[in-house]
Design an enzyme around this catalytic site. Structure first.
Site, short mmCIF file in Angstrom:
data_model
loop_
_atom_site.label_atom_id
_atom_site.label_comp_id
_atom_site.label_asym_id
_atom_site.label_seq_id
_atom_site.Cartn_x
_atom_site.Cartn_y
_atom_site.Cartn_z
N LYS A 275 0.29 -0.89 -0.07
CA LYS A 275 -0.30 0.03 -0.29
C LYS A 275 1.08 1.31 0.09
CE LYS A 275 -4.10 -1.77 2.14
NZ LYS A 275 -4.68 -1.76 1.62
N ARG A 349 -10.41 -11.49 2.77
CA ARG A 349 -11.32 -12.31 2.18
C ARG A 349 -10.29 -13.97 1.16
NH1 ARG A 349 -11.40 -9.25 -3.96
NH2 ARG A 349 -11.41 -7.79 -1.95
#
Ligand code: BES
Ligand code: ZN
Ligand code: ZN
Length: 496
Positions: A275, A349
């Site tokens: 990120k 996820r």
């Protein structure tokens, strides 16, 4: 802060201040006709001042007529616009004035409002006081010396029998709000303190205190049992992954068992798909789902809720380094389905998928709710006030939407269509953790992936990426961790 309840006359309450609420119509009416009741006599003191009872208005007056010489008046606005959230905001404003005056004790005159049940008003007041008094000041050295903590908040009712009616709800609201603050503390903590092993210890402490069955899988077990996705995501970190399961059996007469699953990424660097600056500073909050699940199971135990719950927390850190999992890897999940890693930053996820498969196989829940700071896309879709809801079950959609309206931890249902389920299929592996449509409808793509592991059970996914952690205060929510989801799911569980 101690929360006390009394029906003694408000003018006799011994405190540093008392808070009164009044709407515009009431202020105008008493101003023109003069006082007829005791409440009127208090209110008539604002006659001739700038206080008109408008929404968002407040004024502090000093009076020798009452024991608590300071009176804080807070406006409720027009009756036609009255909502529970407006009451929460008014209570919040009153509390803020108490805090800005650096007072330690205050009374709060609980109003009766046409069209809103007394118990709802009491609950709104209680949760606002407990939540509004929260601050994360562990790392502040200066403030601690200057600021006094609020010690006592006294809810003052006009009649004793009103107390009998609302007392149970007030006690429950206090439990729920304290657990929300507990969640906030976990989420606001540094990621190197609140790491996976620490979260497992906290779970263990809760399990011991409330006598809950628990199972905590360490890294070896995770590997040996074939929780390949959780293992892959956790590989690069200094702290080893954990899978935490806890069972609360509140209703032995029922076969229903609800698994509440929370994303427990203790820091999300993005992994090798790192990120950039501006996106990683708040990523200690990526375990908010896990913290919320701990708060929910604690709430259930403290309320002795008649429900059977399973808390499920896959937790690890999404780090970088020579051992980190890599874009392009194919990983075998606990369910046996293989997953192509299109992006190491879509890690939530992955760990949730293994958590969901594990609980389904080993503890056989009848329903699943998951809470996860899953996608930045949910903020693009719904903004900062509303969580994304994706579910295959209309009854859960209604129950969660209603609970959201009541608590104002609101949710909005997004669809999950066949085409979107196709978008997460892959040509090398069974599935991919990135959609073929890249970031389009990213929140739905995340849910589509999870759905692959739910084996057709009734399931609701709450994407709390935008609502769990704030860059500034919003309404009654503070800057930083909000604890979003505890009140919502507690309300859902109590009514469904
Ligand atoms: N933890 C993030 C989601 C997030 C974003 C939470 C902002 C809180 C605030 C999640 O793991 C993530 O990085 N998701 C990616 C998914 C993408 C790679 C498909 C995202 O949202 O960009
Ligand atoms: Zn990520
Ligand atoms: Zn994440």
């Amino acid at each position: 802060m101690n929360l006390l309840i009394t029906s003694q006359g408000i003018e006799t309450v011994q405190a540093d201040a008392v808070i009164f609420f009044a709407g515009e119509e009431y202020v105008a009416e008493v101003g023109s006709r003069g006082p007829s009741s005791h409440a009127d006599k208090v209110l008539v003191q604002v006659a001739g001042t700038d206080f008109k009872g408008e929404n968002g208005q407040s004024i502090v007056l000093y009076s020798k007529d009452i024991a608590a010489s300071r009176m804080i008046f807070v406006g409720l606005g027009k009756q036609k616009d009255m909502t529970l959230e407006r009451i929460r905001k008014a209570a919040h404003l009153g509390l803020q004035r108490v805090k800005s005056l650096n007072l330690e004790t205050f009374g709060i005159s609980v109003p009766t409002i046409e069209g809103i049940p007394d118990s709802d008003i009491s609950v709104a007041m209680t949760e606002t006081l407990v939540l509004g008094n929260y601050s994360f000041n562990k790392y502040k050295t200066e403030d601690k010396e200057k600021r006094k903590e609020v010690k006592d908040a006294i809810l003052v009712y006009p009649f004793g029998d009103m107390i009998d009616d609302v007392q149970g709800d007030v006690a429950a609201a206090e439990i729920i709000a304290n657990n929300t603050n507990f969640v906030r503390d976990l989420v606001n903590e540094n990621s190197d303190v609140m790491h996976s092993v620490r979260i497992a210890e906290i779970a263990e402490t809760i399990a011991n205190k409330y006598n809950l069955k628990r199972k905590i899988l360490a890294e070896n077990d995770i590997k040996a049992e074939g929780l390949g996705l959780l293992h892959a995501v956790g590989k690069g970190a200094a702290h080893p992954p954990r899978l935490i399961l806890m069972e609360y059996d509140g209703d032995p007469t029922s076969n229903e068992k609800i698994a509440v699953v929370g994303k427990g990424i203790t820091y999300d660097s993005g992994g090798l798909n790192l990120k950039p600056t501006g996106y990683c500073e708040t990523m200690k909050s990526d375990m908010a789902g896990a913290a919320t699940v701990l708060g929910i199971i604690r709430t259930a135990a403290e309320l002795k809720l008649r429900k059977n719950l399973i808390a499920v927390i896959p937790t690890c850190e999404n780090s970088i380094g020579p051992n980190a999992y890599k874009p392009g890897d194919v990983v075998t999940s606990y369910s046996g389905k293989t997953v192509f890693i299109g992006n190491t930053d879509a890690e939530g996820r992955l760990v949730l998928a293994d958590g969901i498969s594990y609980v389904i196989k080993n503890l056989k829940p009848t329903k699943i709710i998951d809470l996860a700071t899953l996608t930045g896309a949910v903020r693009v879709a719904l903004g900062d006030y509303i969580a994304g809801l994706i579910t295959n079950d209309d009854a859960m959609a209604k129950g969660l939407s209603d609970a959201g309206e009541k608590t104002y931890e609101r949710v909005w249902r997004l669809p999950l269509f066949e085409e979107q389920k196709e978008d997460i299929k892959n040509d090398v592996a069974d599935l991919a953790n990135m959609s073929k449509e890249d970031r389009a409808a990213g929140t739905i793509a995340g849910a589509a992936f999870l759905e692959e592991f739910t084996e057709g059970l009734p399931w609701a996914h709450l994407d709390i990426a935008a609502t769990a952690f704030y860059d500034k205060p919003r309404g009654i929510q503070p800057k930083g961790a909000t604890g979003f989801g505890v009140r919502l799911v507690a309300e859902f569980l109590r009514n469904n």
